[in-house]
Design a protein around this motif. Sequence first.
Motif, PDB file in Angstrom:
ATOM      1  N   LYS A  59       0.831  -1.217   0.000  1.00 52.20           N
ATOM      2  CA  LYS A  59       0.000   0.000   0.000  1.00 52.20           C
ATOM      3  C   LYS A  59       0.864   1.264   0.000  1.00 52.20           C
ATOM      4  O   LYS A  59       0.490   2.274  -0.598  1.00 52.20           O
ATOM      5  N   LEU A  60       2.009   1.212   0.658  1.00 56.35           N
ATOM      6  CA  LEU A  60       2.926   2.344   0.627  1.00 56.35           C
ATOM      7  C   LEU A  60       3.459   2.537  -0.795  1.00 56.35           C
ATOM      8  O   LEU A  60       3.524   3.661  -1.294  1.00 56.35           O
ATOM      9  N   LEU A  61       3.795   1.445  -1.463  1.00 51.42           N
ATOM     10  CA  LEU A  61       4.304   1.535  -2.833  1.00 51.42           C
ATOM     11  C   LEU A  61       3.238   2.088  -3.777  1.00 51.42           C
ATOM     12  O   LEU A  61       3.544   2.882  -4.679  1.00 51.42           O
ATOM     13  N   THR A  62       1.981   1.701  -3.556  1.00 53.01           N
ATOM     14  CA  THR A  62       0.868   2.263  -4.334  1.00 53.01           C
ATOM     15  C   THR A  62       0.739   3.757  -4.057  1.00 53.01           C
ATOM     16  O   THR A  62       0.501   4.556  -4.969  1.00 53.01           O
ATOM     17  N   PHE A  63       0.926   4.148  -2.801  1.00 52.30           N
ATOM     18  CA  PHE A  63       0.828   5.566  -2.449  1.00 52.30           C
ATOM     19  C   PHE A  63       1.950   6.373  -3.106  1.00 52.30           C
ATOM     20  O   PHE A  63       1.730   7.518  -3.532  1.00 52.30           O
ATOM     21  N   PHE A  64       3.137   5.793  -3.233  1.00 50.92           N
ATOM     22  CA  PHE A  64       4.213   6.480  -3.955  1.00 50.92           C
ATOM     23  C   PHE A  64       3.796   6.769  -5.394  1.00 50.92           C
ATOM     24  O   PHE A  64       4.078   7.850  -5.929  1.00 50.92           O
ATOM     25  N   GLU A  65       3.124   5.801  -6.036  1.00 55.46           N
ATOM     26  CA  GLU A  65       2.638   6.019  -7.401  1.00 55.46           C
ATOM     27  C   GLU A  65       1.630   7.170  -7.426  1.00 55.46           C
ATOM     28  O   GLU A  65       1.619   7.985  -8.356  1.00 55.46           O
ATOM     29  N   HIS A  66       0.773   7.241  -6.402  1.00 55.63           N
ATOM     30  CA  HIS A  66      -0.188   8.341  -6.292  1.00 55.63           C
ATOM     31  C   HIS A  66       0.550   9.676  -6.140  1.00 55.63           C
ATOM     32  O   HIS A  66       0.162  10.683  -6.747  1.00 55.63           O
ATOM     33  N   MET A  67       1.614   9.694  -5.340  1.00 54.52           N
ATOM     34  CA  MET A  67       2.417  10.919  -5.183  1.00 54.52           C
ATOM     35  C   MET A  67       2.973  11.379  -6.531  1.00 54.52           C
ATOM     36  O   MET A  67       3.003  12.576  -6.819  1.00 54.52           O
ATOM     37  N   ILE A  68       3.417  10.414  -7.340  1.00 55.00           N
ATOM     38  CA  ILE A  68       3.961  10.749  -8.665  1.00 55.00           C
ATOM     39  C   ILE A  68       2.866  11.322  -9.554  1.00 55.00           C
ATOM     40  O   ILE A  68       3.038  12.369 -10.189  1.00 55.00           O
ATOM     41  N   GLU A  69       1.722  10.651  -9.571  1.00 59.01           N
ATOM     42  CA  GLU A  69       0.592  11.122 -10.393  1.00 59.01           C
ATOM     43  C   GLU A  69       0.178  12.534 -10.003  1.00 59.01           C
ATOM     44  O   GLU A  69      -0.171  13.355 -10.863  1.00 59.01           O
ATOM     45  N   GLU A  70       0.213  12.829  -8.709  1.00 50.83           N
ATOM     46  CA  GLU A  70      -0.211  14.142  -8.217  1.00 50.83           C
ATOM     47  C   GLU A  70       0.934  15.157  -8.179  1.00 50.83           C
ATOM     48  O   GLU A  70       0.779  16.262  -7.662  1.00 50.83           O
ATOM     49  N   GLN A  71       2.085  14.771  -8.718  1.00 48.99           N
ATOM     50  CA  GLN A  71       3.248  15.638  -8.888  1.00 48.99           C
ATOM     51  C   GLN A  71       3.834  16.149  -7.573  1.00 48.99           C
ATOM     52  O   GLN A  71       4.300  17.281  -7.470  1.00 48.99           O
ATOM     53  N   PHE A  72       3.829  15.263  -6.570  1.00 42.85           N
ATOM     54  CA  PHE A  72       4.521  15.553  -5.322  1.00 42.85           C
ATOM     55  C   PHE A  72       5.791  14.723  -5.176  1.00 42.85           C
ATOM     56  O   PHE A  72       6.541  14.901  -4.219  1.00 42.85           O
ATOM     57  N   LEU A  73       6.036  13.819  -6.100  1.00 41.43           N
ATOM     58  CA  LEU A  73       7.226  12.982  -6.086  1.00 41.43           C
ATOM     59  C   LEU A  73       7.668  12.767  -7.529  1.00 41.43           C
ATOM     60  O   LEU A  73       6.849  12.406  -8.379  1.00 41.43           O
ATOM     61  N   LYS A  74       8.932  13.006  -7.791  1.00 42.33           N
ATOM     62  CA  LYS A  74       9.463  12.784  -9.135  1.00 42.33           C
ATOM     63  C   LYS A  74       9.851  11.320  -9.292  1.00 42.33           C
ATOM     64  O   LYS A  74      10.312  10.680  -8.366  1.00 42.33           O
ATOM     65  N   ARG A  75       9.684  10.806 -10.500  1.00 39.82           N
ATOM     66  CA  ARG A  75       9.963   9.399 -10.772  1.00 39.82           C
ATOM     67  C   ARG A  75      11.405   9.032 -10.419  1.00 39.82           C
ATOM     68  O   ARG A  75      11.675   7.976  -9.883  1.00 39.82           O
ATOM     69  N   GLU A  76      12.350   9.916 -10.710  1.00 41.15           N
ATOM     70  CA  GLU A  76      13.749   9.582 -10.419  1.00 41.15           C
ATOM     71  C   GLU A  76      14.000   9.419  -8.922  1.00 41.15           C
ATOM     72  O   GLU A  76      14.858   8.641  -8.510  1.00 41.15           O
ATOM     73  N   TYR A  77      13.250  10.139  -8.085  1.00 40.90           N
ATOM     74  CA  TYR A  77      13.389   9.960  -6.635  1.00 40.90           C
ATOM     75  C   TYR A  77      12.710   8.669  -6.183  1.00 40.90           C
ATOM     76  O   TYR A  77      13.205   7.972  -5.304  1.00 40.90           O
ATOM     77  N   HIS A  78      11.588   8.369  -6.785  1.00 45.33           N
ATOM     78  CA  HIS A  78      10.906   7.098  -6.498  1.00 45.33           C
ATOM     79  C   HIS A  78      11.833   5.925  -6.806  1.00 45.33           C
ATOM     80  O   HIS A  78      11.929   4.965  -6.050  1.00 45.33           O
ATOM     81  N   ASP A  79      12.539   6.024  -7.917  1.00 43.31           N
ATOM     82  CA  ASP A  79      13.380   4.927  -8.379  1.00 43.31           C
ATOM     83  C   ASP A  79      14.642   4.737  -7.548  1.00 43.31           C
ATOM     84  O   ASP A  79      15.390   3.786  -7.771  1.00 43.31           O
ATOM     85  N   MET A  80      14.901   5.629  -6.600  1.00 47.52           N
ATOM     86  CA  MET A  80      16.018   5.445  -5.663  1.00 47.52           C
ATOM     87  C   MET A  80      15.780   4.244  -4.749  1.00 47.52           C
ATOM     88  O   MET A  80      16.720   3.655  -4.238  1.00 47.52           O
ATOM     89  N   ILE A  81      14.527   3.907  -4.506  1.00 44.27           N
ATOM     90  CA  ILE A  81      14.191   2.848  -3.553  1.00 44.27           C
ATOM     91  C   ILE A  81      14.245   1.489  -4.246  1.00 44.27           C
ATOM     92  O   ILE A  81      13.624   1.281  -5.275  1.00 44.27           O
ATOM     93  N   ILE A  82      14.991   0.577  -3.644  1.00 45.91           N
ATOM     94  CA  ILE A  82      15.098  -0.793  -4.156  1.00 45.91           C
ATOM     95  C   ILE A  82      14.113  -1.649  -3.370  1.00 45.91           C
ATOM     96  O   ILE A  82      14.157  -1.669  -2.137  1.00 45.91           O
ATOM     97  N   VAL A  83      13.228  -2.345  -4.073  1.00 49.80           N
ATOM     98  CA  VAL A  83      12.204  -3.153  -3.402  1.00 49.80           C
ATOM     99  C   VAL A  83      12.354  -4.612  -3.825  1.00 49.80           C
ATOM    100  O   VAL A  83      12.393  -4.922  -5.008  1.00 49.80           O
ATOM    101  N   GLU A  84      12.438  -5.491  -2.832  1.00 53.11           N
ATOM    102  CA  GLU A  84      12.493  -6.928  -3.074  1.00 53.11           C
ATOM    103  C   GLU A  84      11.737  -7.638  -1.956  1.00 53.11           C
ATOM    104  O   GLU A  84      11.557  -7.078  -0.872  1.00 53.11           O
ATOM    105  N   GLU A  85      11.316  -8.869  -2.234  1.00 54.94           N
ATOM    106  CA  GLU A  85      10.613  -9.661  -1.226  1.00 54.94           C
ATOM    107  C   GLU A  85      11.532 -10.635  -0.504  1.00 54.94           C
ATOM    108  O   GLU A  85      11.120 -11.272   0.466  1.00 54.94           O
ATOM    109  N   GLU A  86      12.773 -10.771  -0.970  1.00 56.45           N
ATOM    110  CA  GLU A  86      13.744 -11.671  -0.358  1.00 56.45           C
ATOM    111  C   GLU A  86      15.048 -10.908  -0.116  1.00 56.45           C
ATOM    112  O   GLU A  86      15.404  -9.998  -0.878  1.00 56.45           O
ATOM    113  N   ALA A  87      15.767 -11.315   0.934  1.00 54.87           N
ATOM    114  CA  ALA A  87      16.984 -10.607   1.326  1.00 54.87           C
ATOM    115  C   ALA A  87      18.107 -10.712   0.297  1.00 54.87           C
ATOM    116  O   ALA A  87      18.767  -9.715   0.000  1.00 54.87           O
ATOM    117  N   LYS A  88      18.332 -11.899  -0.231  1.00 54.48           N
ATOM    118  CA  LYS A  88      19.482 -12.104  -1.113  1.00 54.48           C
ATOM    119  C   LYS A  88      19.438 -11.216  -2.354  1.00 54.48           C
ATOM    120  O   LYS A  88      20.418 -10.519  -2.658  1.00 54.48           O
TER     121      LYS A  88
END
Length: 193
Positions: A141-170
């Motif tokens: 839900k947080l990741l979905t909210f980041f997309e909403h921030m981008i759509e509403e022009q409160f977050l730039k895509r390049e800043y969003h892309d700084m975050i690395i997201v994975e479901e496993e540690a390795k």
Amino acid sequence: MKRISVFCGSSQGASPKYTESAKQLGVELAKEGITLVYGGSKVGIMGVVANAALEAGGEVIGVLPTMLMEREIAHQGLSELIIVNSMHERKAKMEELSDGFIVLPGGPGTMEEFFEVYTWAQLGEHQKPIGILNSNQYYDKLLTFFEHMIEEQFLKREYHDMIIVEEEAKPLLEKFSTYTPPKVTKWITRQQT
């Protein structure tokens, strides 16, 4: 990468998948020879990730404010325990000690720690990788909210892309090892339109 700060909950959460992810991360950090830097507590997911790293032969540095030391939640078996005066000092010390940051499931304190280092990255205060270990889809839900921030022009895509997201540690740690910070102009120096 020598040291990674992990932000996570002081409770274990509703699903055993959260503790399993914390154990997995602790073991992977130890295997890679990466020192775990974390909040210094023996409780919750915090204690789980620290114990897993220690049991796997890793080094663990805890950073704990005095007020939490007085509540007797300090982990006494760490490689090093640094006592600081406040929560603000804790975050500053963890940032200073670390080459990157990983967020496990947690509550408002975990979110506050994550957003502070994320904001520092956007402002150009550091160029260290920031990762979300999205165990049990906790952060969907947080990741979905980041997309909403981008759509509403409160977050730039390049800043969003700084975050690395994975479901496993390795795979998360693998991406940390090849992380290249984006070449973006600090927002404060951009010409306003």
